[in-house]
Design a protein around this motif. Structure first.
Motif, short mmCIF file in Angstrom:
data_model
loop_
_atom_site.label_atom_id
_atom_site.label_comp_id
_atom_site.label_asym_id
_atom_site.label_seq_id
_atom_site.Cartn_x
_atom_site.Cartn_y
_atom_site.Cartn_z
N ALA A 1 74.79 1.60 35.41
CA ALA A 1 76.37 2.61 35.39
C ALA A 1 76.16 3.14 36.98
O ALA A 1 76.17 4.11 37.02
N THR B 1 82.87 8.64 33.29
CA THR B 1 81.90 7.46 32.48
C THR B 1 80.67 8.22 31.83
O THR B 1 80.45 9.46 32.32
N ASN C 1 82.03 11.79 37.56
CA ASN C 1 82.86 10.82 37.06
C ASN C 1 82.80 10.66 38.84
O ASN C 1 81.93 10.77 40.24
#
Length: 192
Positions: A44, A21, A156
């Motif tokens: 996020a 990500t 990750n």
């Protein structure tokens, strides 16, 4: 054919865990106007302890888009955390050469890693974590106030644990296979 199918499924599953990500800080609501906005917790999938979004302005240069993240006050420490474990690869750092910065990595309250010290400037530097294990909290530590910003924060999510099969179901499957083999063998003997 069976081997190709097994390989395809294995590759599909492996690719799911390999995707990182990249947090660019450009899709937070309210950043369309020039101004400073707080990064909301949960953005996020992470919690941002007093981090803010600032428009790109030298020496706070963005790697992608127009915005970077910086700290909200004159503290020398800023935190990023998550209720679930993740691996932190690194982030791009820029800013004034008035400070030195490093990242401390924590897992269950224990420090498990530390990045190298960097001195920011207006050229983005990728600050690697230098640690491949799981973490649940990061502390960005600067020697002189928050004269830095970051962009493209890369991490990750930890893969979900694979449950172990139950012993009873494995035994039943094995007994069923033995029973089936025995019946097919007995059927062959009778047909001769």
């Amino acid at each position: 054919m069976f081997n190709k199918s097994v390989c395809a499924v294995a590759m599909l599953l492996a690719s799911q865990f390999a995707a990182a990500t990249v947090v660019t800080f450009d899709d937070i609501p309210g950043t369309k106007n020039l101004g400073i906005y707080g990064i909301p917790d949960g953005y996020a999938g992470l919690n941002w302890d007093k981090w803010i979004i600032v428009p790109e302005i030298s020496p706070y240069t963005a790697v992608s888009g127009r915005y970077t993240a910086s700290t909200a006050d004159a503290r020398n420490e800023a935190k990023v955390s998550s209720p679930t474990a993740f691996t932190f690869q690194g982030a791009y750092i820029s800013g004034f050469a008035l400070t030195t910065l490093h990242v401390e990595l924590f897992y269950h309250g224990q420090m498990v890693g530390r990045s190298v010290d960097v001195t920011p400037n207006d050229t983005n530097y990728f600050l690697s974590s230098g640690y491949n294990g799981l973490v649940d909290s990061l502390t960005f530590v600067s020697t002189n106030k928050p004269y830095y910003s970051m962009d493209n924060f890369i991490y990750n999510e930890a893969p979900a644990p694979v449950p172990e099969p139950a012993i009873a179901s494995m035994m039943l499957a094995g007994l069923g296979l033995l029973s089936w083999k025995r019946r097919t063998g007995a059927a062959r003997k009778c047909s001769r």
